[in-house]
Design a protein around this motif. Structure first.
Motif, mmCIF file in Angstrom:
data_model
loop_
_atom_site.group_PDB
_atom_site.id
_atom_site.type_symbol
_atom_site.label_atom_id
_atom_site.label_comp_id
_atom_site.label_asym_id
_atom_site.label_seq_id
_atom_site.Cartn_x
_atom_site.Cartn_y
_atom_site.Cartn_z
ATOM 1 N N GLY A 20 48.120 33.311 31.666
ATOM 2 C CA GLY A 20 48.303 34.744 31.522
ATOM 3 C C GLY A 20 48.858 35.419 32.752
ATOM 4 N N GLY A 21 48.954 34.683 33.865
ATOM 5 C CA GLY A 21 49.508 35.248 35.077
ATOM 6 C C GLY A 21 48.558 36.165 35.825
ATOM 7 N N TYR A 22 47.252 36.009 35.584
ATOM 8 C CA TYR A 22 46.281 36.870 36.242
ATOM 9 C C TYR A 22 45.758 36.241 37.534
ATOM 10 C CZ TYR A 22 45.665 39.678 31.961
ATOM 11 O OH TYR A 22 45.849 40.500 30.887
ATOM 12 N N THR A 23 45.558 37.067 38.529
ATOM 13 C CA THR A 23 44.686 36.694 39.631
ATOM 14 C C THR A 23 43.260 36.967 39.180
ATOM 15 O OG1 THR A 23 44.736 38.928 40.550
ATOM 16 C CG2 THR A 23 46.436 37.392 41.318
ATOM 17 N N VAL A 24 42.274 36.486 39.937
ATOM 18 C CA VAL A 24 40.890 36.776 39.573
ATOM 19 C C VAL A 24 40.654 38.289 39.612
ATOM 20 C CG1 VAL A 24 38.473 36.506 40.275
ATOM 21 C CG2 VAL A 24 40.000 34.531 40.293
ATOM 22 N N THR A 25 41.193 38.934 40.627
ATOM 23 C CA THR A 25 41.051 40.394 40.721
ATOM 24 C C THR A 25 41.712 41.086 39.536
ATOM 25 O OG1 THR A 25 40.999 40.289 43.141
ATOM 26 C CG2 THR A 25 41.546 42.412 42.146
ATOM 27 N N GLY A 26 42.898 40.623 39.179
ATOM 28 C CA GLY A 26 43.602 41.213 38.038
ATOM 29 C C GLY A 26 42.850 41.014 36.738
ATOM 30 N N LEU A 27 42.261 39.837 36.560
ATOM 31 C CA LEU A 27 41.505 39.580 35.341
ATOM 32 C C LEU A 27 40.248 40.441 35.290
ATOM 33 C CD1 LEU A 27 41.094 38.070 32.720
ATOM 34 C CD2 LEU A 27 40.067 36.186 34.007
ATOM 35 N N ALA A 28 39.610 40.614 36.432
ATOM 36 C CA ALA A 28 38.426 41.478 36.463
ATOM 37 C C ALA A 28 38.793 42.893 36.038
ATOM 38 C CB ALA A 28 37.825 41.478 37.871
ATOM 39 N N GLU A 29 39.926 43.381 36.503
ATOM 40 C CA GLU A 29 40.387 44.705 36.099
ATOM 41 C C GLU A 29 40.676 44.742 34.607
ATOM 42 O OE1 GLU A 29 43.772 45.401 38.525
ATOM 43 O OE2 GLU A 29 42.616 45.799 40.361
ATOM 44 N N ARG A 41 29.875 50.249 30.808
ATOM 45 C CA ARG A 41 28.871 50.908 31.645
ATOM 46 C C ARG A 41 27.911 49.916 32.295
ATOM 47 N NH1 ARG A 41 28.583 54.684 27.191
ATOM 48 N NH2 ARG A 41 26.700 53.612 26.496
ATOM 49 N N GLU A 42 27.764 48.739 31.679
ATOM 50 C CA GLU A 42 26.799 47.758 32.163
ATOM 51 C C GLU A 42 27.436 46.651 32.992
ATOM 52 O OE1 GLU A 42 24.928 46.366 28.645
ATOM 53 O OE2 GLU A 42 24.055 48.304 28.107
ATOM 54 N N LEU A 43 28.776 46.678 33.132
ATOM 55 C CA LEU A 43 29.432 45.627 33.898
ATOM 56 C C LEU A 43 29.110 45.758 35.386
ATOM 57 C CD1 LEU A 43 32.988 45.439 32.262
ATOM 58 C CD2 LEU A 43 31.158 43.740 32.122
ATOM 59 N N PRO A 44 29.073 44.623 36.093
ATOM 60 C CA PRO A 44 28.813 44.688 37.541
ATOM 61 C C PRO A 44 29.978 45.316 38.287
ATOM 62 C CG PRO A 44 29.347 42.445 36.886
ATOM 63 C CD PRO A 44 29.206 43.232 35.622
ATOM 64 N N LYS A 45 29.771 45.591 39.557
ATOM 65 C CA LYS A 45 30.822 46.150 40.399
ATOM 66 C C LYS A 45 31.994 45.166 40.483
ATOM 67 C CE LYS A 45 27.599 48.847 43.208
ATOM 68 N NZ LYS A 45 27.038 49.072 44.582
ATOM 69 N N PRO A 46 33.195 45.666 40.835
ATOM 70 C CA PRO A 46 34.393 44.803 40.828
ATOM 71 C C PRO A 46 34.220 43.481 41.559
ATOM 72 C CG PRO A 46 35.049 47.073 41.133
ATOM 73 C CD PRO A 46 33.554 47.083 41.150
ATOM 74 N N ARG A 47 33.677 43.493 42.770
ATOM 75 C CA ARG A 47 33.530 42.239 43.512
ATOM 76 C C ARG A 47 32.560 41.293 42.813
ATOM 77 N NH1 ARG A 47 35.310 42.453 48.864
ATOM 78 N NH2 ARG A 47 37.326 43.537 48.794
ATOM 79 N N ASP A 48 31.481 41.850 42.250
ATOM 80 C CA ASP A 48 30.505 41.022 41.538
ATOM 81 C C ASP A 48 31.110 40.465 40.255
ATOM 82 O OD1 ASP A 48 28.577 41.465 43.471
ATOM 83 O OD2 ASP A 48 27.775 43.242 42.454
ATOM 84 N N LEU A 49 31.949 41.257 39.612
ATOM 85 C CA LEU A 49 32.611 40.779 38.399
ATOM 86 C C LEU A 49 33.565 39.638 38.734
ATOM 87 C CD1 LEU A 49 33.043 41.027 35.401
ATOM 88 C CD2 LEU A 49 34.668 42.894 35.811
ATOM 89 N N GLU A 50 34.249 39.735 39.863
ATOM 90 C CA GLU A 50 35.120 38.634 40.281
ATOM 91 C C GLU A 50 34.302 37.373 40.538
ATOM 92 O OE1 GLU A 50 37.576 39.816 43.577
ATOM 93 O OE2 GLU A 50 38.032 41.757 42.645
ATOM 94 N N ARG A 51 33.135 37.524 41.147
ATOM 95 C CA ARG A 51 32.274 36.358 41.391
ATOM 96 C C ARG A 51 31.806 35.740 40.071
ATOM 97 N NH1 ARG A 51 30.704 39.037 46.296
ATOM 98 N NH2 ARG A 51 29.234 40.406 45.200
ATOM 99 N N THR A 52 31.556 36.599 39.088
ATOM 100 C CA THR A 52 31.162 36.087 37.767
ATOM 101 C C THR A 52 32.276 35.247 37.160
ATOM 102 O OG1 THR A 52 29.709 37.983 37.367
ATOM 103 C CG2 THR A 52 30.458 36.758 35.435
#
Length: 445
Positions: A20-29, A41-52
């Motif tokens: 899909g051409g995503y970076t981890v950061t891009g996919l988190a977004e 509303r229940e998703l973790p913060k961006p950095r935590d979502l990237e770690r997930t």
């Protein structure tokens, strides 16, 4: 989840993100963009979502129901399709080909291919093909494999049909070649597989375009996915970018939200990086149109200037000869300038489009609708409505594609609400409703 399944899922998610051409950061977004409000509303913060995401891709923890849903939404598919076990791991259904007699194998092949055609043709299914096409189908089942040069010629022929014939007619012929190609890909021939997959990507791209013209957006999106998968399998980055640019461009015609189209254009730019390519250069034109639809006209004009400067002088003729032509630059100029009411620049661009020797009939209609749009933007609601009405009325019914009527709707949306009851505007709205194609629904292909 057993360790083996977790490892397989992790590898699948890594591969899908890379495809899909995503970076981890891009996919988190992207996950955050597609998430339903209650989940967002229940998703973790961006950095935590990237770690997930990294944890899922390392098989450090299982992918729960919430993230299975989000991954499927992000990639435009279903959970069952995204997380399906590969064929080699599927439950054993018996070796039909080894135990059944030849006539039974032929019958199974016929039924399988007929099903493929029905799914490709839409809700009307096989009944809509007609006796002549059924005879062609029978010939396809017994025909010898075609050479690569013949397949390349088929790509050129189908592009010509797309530009000059009614979409439904062009599509019927294309489905037959997709059928033949699918059958040929079943035969083991390692020397030709990669090139046949390139042809599959090309024909699937044309099929997605035709489905868009017919207003069958769900099926079109599924065929863009097929085209991307085939292109990825060849390792041909230029082909991959061509498919993605075509998919993003089709999204401008009501297939996707303009913001989603803008996201797709940025994906293409991320994938191409600093490497020069035609697909990367042309995606800026799609980006300018998307910004225009979003009302971000200053940005659209800025991107347009970069697009005009980056467009190549020599337009290559590759897998689909003349798929990219210079009139696309002028068409984009006409689109962007008309949307902001810059009449002189829009007129110049339109004249250049209409002077092109190999013009798609849709370009002829749509640049003239751009003229109507420019008239409306400059305060001429009545005159612009009459212009658009004449354009739509002048098209034979079979040529009134969704990609034309969608530009007509863009003109209508530009008319101020307080003028919607004026006779010329009401007549235009009525004609637009009558000329709009009725999309049919396809089951999943």
């Amino acid at each position: 989840m057993p360790a083996r399944d977790a490892t397989r899922t992790a590898a699948l998610l890594r591969a899908r993100r890379n495809t899909g051409g995503y970076t981890v950061t891009g996919l988190a977004e992207r996950l955050r963009e597609v998430a339903p409000e209650r989940i967002r509303r229940e998703l973790p913060k961006p950095r935590d979502l990237e770690r997930t995401i990294r944890g899922h891709e390392a098989a450090a923890h299982n992918v729960g129901p919430r993230y299975r849903l989000l991954y499927a939404l992000a990639y435009g598919t279903t959970e069952d399709e995204l997380f399906a076990a590969p064929e080699s791991e599927a439950p054993h259904m018996g070796s039909v080909q080894e135990t059944d007699p030849p006539h039974d194998r032929d019958e199974m092949e016929r039924r399988r291919l007929l099903q493929f055609v029905i799914l490709s043709m839409g809700a009307g299914g096989f009944a809509s093909l007609g006796e002549t096409t059924r005879q062609l189908l029978n010939a396809t089942l017994t025909s010898a494999p075609r050479g690569i040069d013949d397949w390349h010629l088929a790509c050129a022929d189908h592009l010509h049909a797309l530009r000059t014939r009614p979409a439904q007619e062009a599509r019927e012929d294309l489905v037959l070649d997709l059928l033949s190609l699918q059958r040929q890909l079943q035969a083991p021939n390692d020397e030709e597989t990669t090139e046949l997959l390139r042809v599959l990507a090309a024909l699937s791209t044309l099929h997605g375009n035709l489905l868009t013209r017919l207003g069958d957006h769900g099926a079109a999106i599924r065929w863009w996915r097929t085209a991307r998968t085939a292109a990825d399998a060849t390792g041909d980055l230029d082909l991959h970018l061509m498919v993605r640019r075509s998919e993003a461009g089709a999204g401008l015609y009501g297939q996707r939200d303009p913001a989603t189209v803008l996201h797709l254009t940025r994906q293409v730019q991320e994938i191409s990086g600093s490497r020069p390519s035609l697909g990367a250069a042309l995606i800026a034109g799609t980006q300018a149109k998307a910004l225009s639809l979003l009302g971000r006209h200053a940005e659209a004009k800025q991107v347009l200037r970069g697009f005009v400067n980056a467009a190549p002088d020599n337009w290559p003729s590759d897998l689909i000869p003349a798929y990219w032509t210079s009139d696309q630059v002028h068409f984009t100029q006409s689109w962007v300038h008309a949307a902001v009411g810059e009449e002189k620049a829009a007129d110049t661009a339109r004249d250049r489009v209409l002077a092109h020797p190999f013009l798609d009939y849709q370009y002829t209609a749509n640049v003239r609708l751009h003229e109507a749009l420019c008239t409306v933007v400059n305060g001429g609601a009545d005159r612009g409505s009459r212009q658009a009405t004449a354009i739509l009325d002048g098209l034979p019914p079979s040529y009134r594609s969704h990609m034309i009527t969608e530009i007509g709707r863009t003109v209508l949306r530009a008319i101020p609400a307080e003028m919607s009851e004026r006779p010329a505007v009401r007549e235009f709205a009525e004609v637009l409703t009558k000329t709009a194609p009725t999309p049919h629904t396809l089951p999943a292909a």
